[in-house]
Design an enzyme around this catalytic site. Structure first.
Site, PDB file in Angstrom:
ATOM      1  NE  ARG A 144      15.128 -28.235  12.908  1.00 50.62           N
ATOM      2  CZ  ARG A 144      15.022 -29.374  13.588  1.00 50.62           C
ATOM      3  NH1 ARG A 144      15.554 -30.484  13.085  1.00 50.62           N
ATOM      4  NH2 ARG A 144      14.410 -29.409  14.742  1.00 50.62           N
ATOM      5  CE  LYS A 185      11.712 -10.141   0.671  1.00 48.51           C
ATOM      6  NZ  LYS A 185      10.973  -8.857   0.667  1.00 48.51           N
ATOM      7  CD  GLU A 207       6.085  -7.252  -8.967  1.00 46.41           C
ATOM      8  OE1 GLU A 207       7.109  -6.535  -8.897  1.00 46.41           O
ATOM      9  OE2 GLU A 207       5.414  -7.562  -7.966  1.00 46.41           O
ATOM     10  CD  GLU A 218      12.934  -6.452   2.586  1.00 48.51           C
ATOM     11  OE1 GLU A 218      12.285  -6.289   3.643  1.00 48.51           O
ATOM     12  OE2 GLU A 218      12.412  -6.690   1.509  1.00 48.51           O
ATOM     13  CG  ASN A 243       9.002  -4.802  -0.774  1.00 47.18           C
ATOM     14  OD1 ASN A 243       8.606  -5.797  -1.367  1.00 47.18           O
ATOM     15  ND2 ASN A 243       9.776  -4.876   0.309  1.00 47.18           N
ATOM     16  CG  HIS A 291       5.211  -4.679  -3.764  1.00 45.28           C
ATOM     17  ND1 HIS A 291       5.704  -4.031  -4.883  1.00 45.28           N
ATOM     18  CD2 HIS A 291       5.149  -6.003  -4.097  1.00 45.28           C
ATOM     19  CE1 HIS A 291       5.923  -4.920  -5.837  1.00 45.28           C
ATOM     20  NE2 HIS A 291       5.603  -6.112  -5.387  1.00 45.28           N
ATOM     21  CG  HIS A 310       1.091  -9.316  -6.562  1.00 45.36           C
ATOM     22  ND1 HIS A 310       0.970  -8.659  -5.352  1.00 45.36           N
ATOM     23  CD2 HIS A 310       2.402  -9.227  -6.914  1.00 45.36           C
ATOM     24  CE1 HIS A 310       2.151  -8.206  -4.984  1.00 45.36           C
ATOM     25  NE2 HIS A 310       3.043  -8.533  -5.915  1.00 45.36           N
TER      26      HIS A 310
END
Length: 364
Positions: free
Chosen positions: A121, A143, A185, A237, A246, A249, A266
Protein backbone atom coordinates in the site's frame (compact mmCIF):
# COMPACT_ATOMS: atom_id res chain seq x y z
CA UNK A 1 2.05 19.95 -1.04
CA UNK A 2 2.91 19.84 2.64
CA UNK A 3 4.54 16.58 3.70
CA UNK A 4 4.26 15.28 0.10
CA UNK A 5 6.58 17.97 -1.24
CA UNK A 6 9.96 16.89 -2.59
CA UNK A 7 13.09 18.37 -4.18
CA UNK A 8 13.95 18.24 -7.88
CA UNK A 9 17.73 18.32 -8.44
CA UNK A 10 18.79 19.54 -11.90
CA UNK A 11 22.47 19.32 -12.82
CA UNK A 12 25.03 18.55 -15.51
CA UNK A 13 28.09 16.38 -14.99
CA UNK A 14 27.03 14.97 -11.61
CA UNK A 15 25.94 11.44 -12.55
CA UNK A 16 28.56 9.91 -10.28
CA UNK A 17 26.88 11.49 -7.24
CA UNK A 18 23.32 10.24 -7.85
CA UNK A 19 23.66 7.47 -5.28
CA UNK A 20 24.98 9.96 -2.73
CA UNK A 21 22.03 12.28 -3.38
CA UNK A 22 19.60 9.43 -2.71
CA UNK A 23 21.39 8.44 0.49
CA UNK A 24 21.35 12.07 1.67
CA UNK A 25 17.65 12.52 0.84
CA UNK A 26 16.60 9.23 2.44
CA UNK A 27 18.75 8.70 5.54
CA UNK A 28 18.88 5.13 6.75
CA UNK A 29 18.08 3.56 3.39
CA UNK A 30 18.95 -0.14 3.62
CA UNK A 31 17.19 -1.72 0.62
CA UNK A 32 17.04 -0.14 -2.83
CA UNK A 33 14.76 -1.68 -5.44
CA UNK A 34 16.15 -0.39 -8.74
CA UNK A 35 13.86 -0.68 -11.77
CA UNK A 36 15.74 0.12 -14.98
CA UNK A 37 14.85 0.47 -18.62
CA UNK A 38 17.02 -2.15 -20.34
CA UNK A 39 18.39 0.52 -22.69
CA UNK A 40 20.01 2.55 -19.88
CA UNK A 41 21.54 -0.22 -17.76
CA UNK A 42 24.94 0.60 -19.30
CA UNK A 43 26.16 3.03 -18.13
CA UNK A 44 23.56 4.88 -16.02
CA UNK A 45 21.83 2.02 -14.24
CA UNK A 46 25.07 0.22 -13.41
CA UNK A 47 26.67 3.46 -12.21
CA UNK A 48 23.76 4.28 -9.91
CA UNK A 49 23.63 0.79 -8.39
CA UNK A 50 27.37 0.81 -7.76
CA UNK A 51 27.27 4.23 -6.09
CA UNK A 52 24.44 3.06 -3.83
CA UNK A 53 26.46 0.02 -2.75
CA UNK A 54 29.72 1.92 -2.27
CA UNK A 55 28.38 4.93 -0.40
CA UNK A 56 30.72 7.90 0.06
CA UNK A 57 32.19 7.41 3.49
CA UNK A 58 33.31 4.56 5.74
CA UNK A 59 30.41 5.30 8.10
CA UNK A 60 27.70 4.84 5.47
CA UNK A 61 25.17 2.12 6.19
CA UNK A 62 25.32 -0.81 3.79
CA UNK A 63 22.58 -0.81 1.18
CA UNK A 64 21.21 -4.01 -0.33
CA UNK A 65 20.44 -3.39 -3.99
CA UNK A 66 17.90 -5.43 -5.93
CA UNK A 67 17.74 -4.66 -9.65
CA UNK A 68 15.47 -5.57 -12.53
CA UNK A 69 15.37 -4.59 -16.20
CA UNK A 70 12.19 -3.58 -18.01
CA UNK A 71 11.89 -3.90 -21.82
CA UNK A 72 11.95 -0.54 -23.59
CA UNK A 73 8.79 0.85 -25.13
CA UNK A 74 5.20 1.77 -24.34
CA UNK A 75 4.10 -1.87 -24.38
CA UNK A 76 5.80 -2.33 -21.00
CA UNK A 77 3.18 -0.12 -19.33
CA UNK A 78 1.01 -3.21 -19.05
CA UNK A 79 -0.76 -5.38 -16.51
CA UNK A 80 1.66 -8.18 -17.40
CA UNK A 81 4.78 -6.14 -16.62
CA UNK A 82 3.15 -4.74 -13.48
CA UNK A 83 2.45 -8.28 -12.25
CA UNK A 84 6.01 -9.34 -13.11
CA UNK A 85 7.41 -6.40 -11.15
CA UNK A 86 5.25 -7.02 -8.07
CA UNK A 87 6.07 -10.74 -7.96
CA UNK A 88 9.78 -9.96 -8.28
CA UNK A 89 9.64 -7.41 -5.45
CA UNK A 90 8.03 -10.04 -3.26
CA UNK A 91 10.79 -12.56 -4.07
CA UNK A 92 13.39 -9.90 -3.24
CA UNK A 93 11.92 -9.58 0.25
CA UNK A 94 10.91 -5.98 -0.30
CA UNK A 95 8.94 -4.38 2.51
CA UNK A 96 7.63 -1.00 3.63
CA UNK A 97 11.17 0.20 4.40
CA UNK A 98 12.37 -0.50 0.84
CA UNK A 99 12.90 2.40 -1.55
CA UNK A 100 12.01 1.94 -5.21
CA UNK A 101 14.24 3.82 -7.68
CA UNK A 102 13.08 4.20 -11.29
CA UNK A 103 15.86 4.72 -13.85
CA UNK A 104 14.57 5.37 -17.35
CA UNK A 105 11.99 7.27 -19.32
CA UNK A 106 8.30 7.80 -18.74
CA UNK A 107 7.36 4.17 -19.26
CA UNK A 108 9.58 2.89 -16.47
CA UNK A 109 8.74 5.85 -14.24
CA UNK A 110 4.98 5.33 -14.62
CA UNK A 111 5.16 1.55 -14.18
CA UNK A 112 7.58 1.65 -11.25
CA UNK A 113 5.69 4.51 -9.63
CA UNK A 114 2.47 2.50 -9.72
CA UNK A 115 4.33 -0.44 -8.19
CA UNK A 116 5.63 1.84 -5.43
CA UNK A 117 2.11 3.13 -4.77
CA UNK A 118 0.72 -0.40 -4.62
CA UNK A 119 3.30 -2.61 -2.90
CA UNK A 120 2.36 -2.92 0.78
CA UNK A 121 0.00 0.00 0.00
CA UNK A 122 2.87 2.36 -0.63
CA UNK A 123 6.66 2.58 -0.37
CA UNK A 124 9.08 5.45 -0.94
CA UNK A 125 9.98 6.20 -4.52
CA UNK A 126 12.77 8.06 -6.36
CA UNK A 127 12.66 9.16 -10.00
CA UNK A 128 15.89 9.23 -12.03
CA UNK A 129 14.59 10.19 -15.49
CA UNK A 130 16.85 9.49 -18.46
CA UNK A 131 14.79 11.05 -21.26
CA UNK A 132 13.97 14.70 -21.80
CA UNK A 133 10.26 13.93 -21.80
CA UNK A 134 10.48 12.21 -18.43
CA UNK A 135 12.62 15.01 -17.00
CA UNK A 136 10.11 17.74 -17.82
CA UNK A 137 6.86 15.85 -17.43
CA UNK A 138 6.26 12.30 -16.24
CA UNK A 139 8.81 12.23 -13.40
CA UNK A 140 7.17 15.23 -11.72
CA UNK A 141 3.64 15.47 -10.35
CA UNK A 142 2.93 12.03 -8.94
CA UNK A 143 0.84 10.49 -11.70
CA UNK A 144 1.68 6.81 -12.06
CA UNK A 145 0.00 4.04 -13.99
CA UNK A 146 -0.26 1.55 -16.80
CA UNK A 147 -2.27 1.21 -20.00
CA UNK A 148 -5.19 -1.02 -20.85
CA UNK A 149 -5.18 -2.40 -24.42
CA UNK A 150 -7.67 0.22 -25.60
CA UNK A 151 -6.97 3.17 -23.33
CA UNK A 152 -3.82 4.90 -22.12
CA UNK A 153 -3.11 5.45 -18.40
CA UNK A 154 -6.49 4.13 -17.29
CA UNK A 155 -5.11 2.21 -14.29
CA UNK A 156 -2.88 3.95 -11.76
CA UNK A 157 -2.53 6.06 -8.66
CA UNK A 158 -1.38 9.48 -7.52
CA UNK A 159 1.89 8.77 -5.70
CA UNK A 160 4.47 11.50 -5.23
CA UNK A 161 8.17 10.61 -5.31
CA UNK A 162 10.50 11.44 -2.45
CA UNK A 163 13.09 12.89 -4.83
CA UNK A 164 13.63 13.58 -8.54
CA UNK A 165 17.22 13.54 -9.82
CA UNK A 166 17.88 15.08 -13.23
CA UNK A 167 21.31 15.25 -14.88
CA UNK A 168 21.52 16.41 -18.48
CA UNK A 169 24.59 14.21 -19.10
CA UNK A 170 22.35 11.14 -19.38
CA UNK A 171 20.83 12.69 -22.50
CA UNK A 172 24.17 12.25 -24.30
CA UNK A 173 23.37 8.57 -24.94
CA UNK A 174 19.74 9.18 -25.90
CA UNK A 175 18.60 8.39 -29.44
CA UNK A 176 17.98 11.57 -31.45
CA UNK A 177 14.36 10.77 -32.25
CA UNK A 178 13.56 10.03 -28.60
CA UNK A 179 15.37 13.19 -27.47
CA UNK A 180 13.43 15.39 -29.90
CA UNK A 181 10.18 13.78 -28.77
CA UNK A 182 10.68 15.34 -25.34
CA UNK A 183 10.61 18.82 -26.83
CA UNK A 184 6.89 18.33 -27.50
CA UNK A 185 6.17 18.50 -23.77
CA UNK A 186 8.57 21.44 -23.37
CA UNK A 187 6.68 23.46 -26.00
CA UNK A 188 3.43 22.54 -24.26
CA UNK A 189 4.44 24.44 -21.12
CA UNK A 190 5.04 27.59 -23.13
CA UNK A 191 1.58 27.39 -24.70
CA UNK A 192 -0.38 26.58 -21.56
CA UNK A 193 1.24 28.81 -18.95
CA UNK A 194 4.30 30.85 -19.92
CA UNK A 195 4.33 33.11 -22.99
CA UNK A 196 7.80 34.40 -22.04
CA UNK A 197 9.14 30.84 -22.02
CA UNK A 198 7.50 30.20 -25.40
CA UNK A 199 9.36 33.20 -26.83
CA UNK A 200 12.60 31.92 -25.26
CA UNK A 201 12.04 28.58 -26.98
CA UNK A 202 11.56 30.30 -30.32
CA UNK A 203 14.99 31.90 -29.89
CA UNK A 204 16.79 28.93 -28.35
CA UNK A 205 15.36 25.91 -30.20
CA UNK A 206 18.66 25.34 -32.01
CA UNK A 207 20.59 25.26 -28.72
CA UNK A 208 18.16 22.71 -27.31
CA UNK A 209 18.42 20.50 -30.38
CA UNK A 210 22.22 20.66 -30.01
CA UNK A 211 21.75 19.50 -26.37
CA UNK A 212 23.51 22.53 -24.95
CA UNK A 213 23.66 21.90 -21.17
CA UNK A 214 22.85 25.48 -20.15
CA UNK A 215 19.83 25.64 -22.46
CA UNK A 216 18.66 22.21 -21.35
CA UNK A 217 18.87 23.06 -17.65
CA UNK A 218 16.88 26.25 -18.20
CA UNK A 219 14.21 24.45 -20.24
CA UNK A 220 13.96 21.61 -17.72
CA UNK A 221 13.84 23.93 -14.70
CA UNK A 222 11.18 26.18 -16.25
CA UNK A 223 9.08 23.21 -17.32
CA UNK A 224 9.31 21.57 -13.89
CA UNK A 225 8.48 24.83 -12.14
CA UNK A 226 5.41 25.28 -14.34
CA UNK A 227 4.23 21.76 -13.61
CA UNK A 228 4.96 22.14 -9.89
CA UNK A 229 2.90 25.33 -9.77
CA UNK A 230 -0.08 23.60 -11.37
CA UNK A 231 0.17 20.35 -9.39
CA UNK A 232 0.56 22.28 -6.13
CA UNK A 233 -2.80 23.92 -6.79
CA UNK A 234 -4.64 20.80 -7.97
CA UNK A 235 -2.75 17.61 -7.13
CA UNK A 236 -5.57 15.19 -7.96
CA UNK A 237 -7.29 17.08 -10.79
CA UNK A 238 -10.26 17.89 -8.58
CA UNK A 239 -10.70 21.53 -9.69
CA UNK A 240 -9.81 21.26 -13.37
CA UNK A 241 -6.63 23.32 -12.95
CA UNK A 242 -4.31 20.34 -13.44
CA UNK A 243 -6.17 19.35 -16.61
CA UNK A 244 -4.34 22.12 -18.50
CA UNK A 245 -1.25 19.89 -18.41
CA UNK A 246 -3.12 17.63 -20.83
CA UNK A 247 -3.04 20.17 -23.67
CA UNK A 248 -2.93 18.14 -26.88
CA UNK A 249 -3.15 14.86 -24.97
CA UNK A 250 -6.81 14.01 -25.65
CA UNK A 251 -5.97 13.86 -29.35
CA UNK A 252 -2.50 12.38 -28.70
CA UNK A 253 -3.77 9.47 -26.60
CA UNK A 254 -6.35 8.63 -29.28
CA UNK A 255 -3.64 8.72 -31.94
CA UNK A 256 -1.44 6.39 -29.89
CA UNK A 257 -4.26 3.95 -29.15
CA UNK A 258 -5.52 3.73 -32.73
CA UNK A 259 -2.07 3.66 -34.34
CA UNK A 260 -0.84 1.07 -31.86
CA UNK A 261 1.39 1.96 -28.92
CA UNK A 262 4.93 2.47 -30.17
CA UNK A 263 4.03 3.57 -33.70
CA UNK A 264 4.59 7.16 -32.63
CA UNK A 265 6.60 8.33 -29.65
CA UNK A 266 4.51 10.07 -26.99
CA UNK A 267 6.05 13.49 -27.59
CA UNK A 268 5.44 13.14 -31.31
CA UNK A 269 1.78 12.33 -30.68
CA UNK A 270 1.54 15.30 -28.29
CA UNK A 271 2.97 17.61 -30.96
CA UNK A 272 0.35 16.46 -33.47
CA UNK A 273 -2.33 16.62 -30.77
CA UNK A 274 -1.44 20.22 -29.92
CA UNK A 275 -1.87 21.12 -33.58
CA UNK A 276 -5.28 19.45 -33.66
CA UNK A 277 -6.30 21.26 -30.47
CA UNK A 278 -5.09 24.62 -31.80
CA UNK A 279 -6.98 24.13 -35.06
CA UNK A 280 -10.10 23.23 -33.10
CA UNK A 281 -9.68 26.40 -31.03
CA UNK A 282 -9.23 28.39 -34.22
CA UNK A 283 -12.48 26.99 -35.64
CA UNK A 284 -14.26 28.06 -32.44
CA UNK A 285 -12.95 31.60 -32.79
CA UNK A 286 -11.04 31.48 -29.52
CA UNK A 287 -7.51 31.31 -31.00
CA UNK A 288 -6.01 33.39 -33.78
CA UNK A 289 -4.22 32.32 -36.94
CA UNK A 290 -0.99 34.15 -36.04
CA UNK A 291 -0.69 32.22 -32.78
CA UNK A 292 -1.33 28.93 -34.58
CA UNK A 293 1.46 29.80 -37.00
CA UNK A 294 3.83 30.52 -34.09
CA UNK A 295 3.07 27.15 -32.53
CA UNK A 296 3.45 25.40 -35.87
CA UNK A 297 6.79 27.02 -36.60
CA UNK A 298 8.19 26.30 -33.14
CA UNK A 299 7.25 22.63 -33.40
CA UNK A 300 8.92 22.56 -36.81
CA UNK A 301 12.06 24.18 -35.36
CA UNK A 302 12.08 21.40 -32.78
CA UNK A 303 11.89 18.86 -35.64
CA UNK A 304 8.59 17.46 -34.40
CA UNK A 305 5.74 16.17 -36.59
CA UNK A 306 2.75 18.47 -36.94
CA UNK A 307 0.49 16.21 -39.02
CA UNK A 308 -0.46 12.55 -39.13
CA UNK A 309 -1.62 11.18 -42.47
CA UNK A 310 -3.23 8.08 -40.93
CA UNK A 311 -5.41 9.94 -38.40
CA UNK A 312 -8.87 8.37 -38.57
CA UNK A 313 -11.65 10.34 -36.84
CA UNK A 314 -14.02 7.37 -36.94
CA UNK A 315 -11.58 5.36 -34.83
CA UNK A 316 -10.27 8.21 -32.70
CA UNK A 317 -13.58 9.61 -31.43
CA UNK A 318 -14.66 6.42 -29.58
CA UNK A 319 -11.24 6.30 -27.90
CA UNK A 320 -11.50 9.96 -26.95
CA UNK A 321 -14.80 9.25 -25.23
CA UNK A 322 -12.84 7.04 -22.81
CA UNK A 323 -10.59 9.97 -21.91
CA UNK A 324 -10.33 10.67 -18.17
CA UNK A 325 -11.69 14.21 -18.73
CA UNK A 326 -15.04 12.80 -19.89
CA UNK A 327 -17.75 13.56 -17.33
CA UNK A 328 -21.44 12.72 -17.68
CA UNK A 329 -20.80 11.61 -21.26
CA UNK A 330 -19.30 14.96 -22.27
CA UNK A 331 -15.75 15.28 -23.56
CA UNK A 332 -13.72 18.26 -22.41
CA UNK A 333 -10.84 19.71 -24.41
CA UNK A 334 -7.91 21.82 -23.26
CA UNK A 335 -7.79 24.58 -25.90
CA UNK A 336 -5.57 27.66 -26.25
CA UNK A 337 -7.01 31.17 -26.16
CA UNK A 338 -3.58 32.74 -26.66
CA UNK A 339 0.06 31.74 -26.27
CA UNK A 340 0.51 31.25 -22.53
CA UNK A 341 -3.16 30.56 -21.72
CA UNK A 342 -5.51 27.62 -22.24
CA UNK A 343 -9.08 26.87 -21.19
CA UNK A 344 -11.12 23.74 -20.50
CA UNK A 345 -13.99 23.62 -23.02
CA UNK A 346 -16.85 21.14 -23.37
CA UNK A 347 -19.99 20.84 -25.48
CA UNK A 348 -18.07 21.02 -28.78
CA UNK A 349 -19.83 19.66 -31.84
CA UNK A 350 -18.31 16.37 -33.03
CA UNK A 351 -18.14 17.71 -36.59
CA UNK A 352 -15.67 20.39 -35.51
CA UNK A 353 -13.53 17.78 -33.75
CA UNK A 354 -13.59 15.60 -36.87
CA UNK A 355 -12.61 18.59 -39.00
CA UNK A 356 -9.66 19.41 -36.73
CA UNK A 357 -8.44 15.83 -37.02
CA UNK A 358 -9.01 15.83 -40.77
CA UNK A 359 -6.88 18.91 -41.27
CA UNK A 360 -3.97 16.97 -39.81
CA UNK A 361 -4.09 14.22 -42.42
CA UNK A 362 -2.72 16.47 -45.15
CA UNK A 363 0.95 17.33 -45.42
CA UNK A 364 1.59 20.96 -44.49
Amino acid sequence: MGDRSYPIHISSGQTDTLGRSIRDAIPGISHAVVVMDESVVDPWGDQLCQSLVNGHSANDQAVRVSRIEIPSGESSKSIEQFDRLMQWMLRENSDRASVLIAVGGGVVGDLAGYAAASFTRGIRFVQVPTTLLAMVDSSVGGKTGINLPGAKNMVGAFWQPSLVLVDTDVLSTLDEKIFLSGLGEVVKYGVIEDAEFFAWLETNADALIARDPDALRHAIETSCQCKANVVGEDERESTGRRAILNYGHTFAHAIEATAGYGTLLHGEAVSIGMQMAARLALSLGMFDEASLVRQTELLRKCQLPIDYADADPAKMLPVMMKDKKVAHGKLKFVLPSRIGCVELVDGIDDDLVVAAIGQSTASR
